[in-house]
Design a protein around this motif. Structure first.
Motif, short mmCIF file in Angstrom:
data_model
loop_
_atom_site.label_atom_id
_atom_site.label_comp_id
_atom_site.label_asym_id
_atom_site.label_seq_id
_atom_site.Cartn_x
_atom_site.Cartn_y
_atom_site.Cartn_z
N SER A 7 0.83 -1.19 0.00
CA SER A 7 0.00 0.00 0.00
C SER A 7 0.86 1.25 0.00
CB SER A 7 -0.91 -0.01 1.23
OG SER A 7 -1.68 1.17 1.26
N MET A 8 0.38 2.28 -0.68
CA MET A 8 1.08 3.57 -0.69
C MET A 8 0.86 4.32 0.62
SD MET A 8 0.28 5.00 -4.50
CE MET A 8 0.71 6.64 -4.02
N ALA A 9 -0.17 3.96 1.35
CA ALA A 9 -0.53 4.70 2.54
C ALA A 9 -1.09 3.74 3.59
CB ALA A 9 -1.58 5.75 2.18
N PRO A 10 -1.02 4.15 4.86
CA PRO A 10 -1.59 3.30 5.90
C PRO A 10 -3.12 3.30 5.82
CG PRO A 10 -0.83 5.36 6.83
CD PRO A 10 -0.39 5.33 5.40
N ASP A 67 -8.71 5.23 4.78
CA ASP A 67 -10.04 5.45 5.36
C ASP A 67 -10.46 6.91 5.24
OD1 ASP A 67 -10.25 2.80 6.04
OD2 ASP A 67 -9.63 3.10 8.13
N GLU A 68 -9.53 7.84 5.47
CA GLU A 68 -9.85 9.27 5.34
C GLU A 68 -10.23 9.62 3.91
OE1 GLU A 68 -7.89 13.68 6.09
OE2 GLU A 68 -6.93 11.92 6.96
N ILE A 69 -9.52 9.05 2.95
CA ILE A 69 -9.85 9.30 1.54
C ILE A 69 -11.25 8.79 1.23
CG2 ILE A 69 -9.27 8.61 -0.83
CD1 ILE A 69 -6.32 8.71 0.05
N ILE A 70 -11.57 7.61 1.71
CA ILE A 70 -12.90 7.03 1.45
C ILE A 70 -13.99 7.86 2.12
CG2 ILE A 70 -14.39 5.03 1.92
CD1 ILE A 70 -11.81 3.30 1.57
N GLU A 71 -13.76 8.28 3.37
CA GLU A 71 -14.75 9.08 4.09
C GLU A 71 -14.99 10.43 3.43
OE1 GLU A 71 -13.46 9.38 8.14
OE2 GLU A 71 -13.56 7.21 8.43
N ASN A 72 -13.96 10.97 2.80
CA ASN A 72 -14.05 12.29 2.15
C ASN A 72 -14.03 12.16 0.64
OD1 ASN A 72 -13.89 14.04 4.60
ND2 ASN A 72 -12.01 12.84 4.85
N LYS A 96 -3.31 15.16 -2.02
CA LYS A 96 -2.58 15.81 -0.93
C LYS A 96 -2.37 14.85 0.23
CE LYS A 96 -2.51 19.83 2.12
NZ LYS A 96 -1.46 19.22 2.85
N ILE A 97 -3.38 14.06 0.55
CA ILE A 97 -3.24 13.09 1.64
C ILE A 97 -2.12 12.11 1.31
CG2 ILE A 97 -4.36 11.16 2.83
CD1 ILE A 97 -6.97 12.70 2.61
N LEU A 98 -2.11 11.59 0.10
CA LEU A 98 -1.08 10.62 -0.30
C LEU A 98 0.30 11.26 -0.37
CD1 LEU A 98 -3.00 8.58 -3.00
CD2 LEU A 98 -2.49 7.90 -0.66
#
Length: 77
Positions: A44-47, A52-57, A67-69
């Protein structure tokens, strides 16, 4: 593409014709007897928290997910 130095092919001595004729069969992964032998492993590129934050938003403004990634990659999370 990186070429291996060696390729191993197991066969019985009654199939010495494989070496003499230079004919080899490479089975496609769907014919392997072990279904996990060619199972790809993805890192995975991210934890999970960032995902989860990407999915929620999901419907957030453009560029939010990137930006998150990017932050995650910079901070080695």
């Amino acid at each position: 593409m990186i070429k291996p130095e060696s390729i191993f092919k197991y066969f019985t001595e009654d199939r010495i014709d494989l070496l003499q004729n230079g004919l080899f069969k490479f089975s496609p992964p769907k014919e392997f007897n072990d279904p996990f032998e060619a199972y790809p492993i993805f890192k995975s590129m991210a934890p999970h928290e960032a995902i989860d934050e990407i999915i929620e938003n999901f419907d957030s403004e453009p560029g939010y997910h990137e930006k998150i990634l990017e932050d995650c990659l910079k901070n080695d999370c």
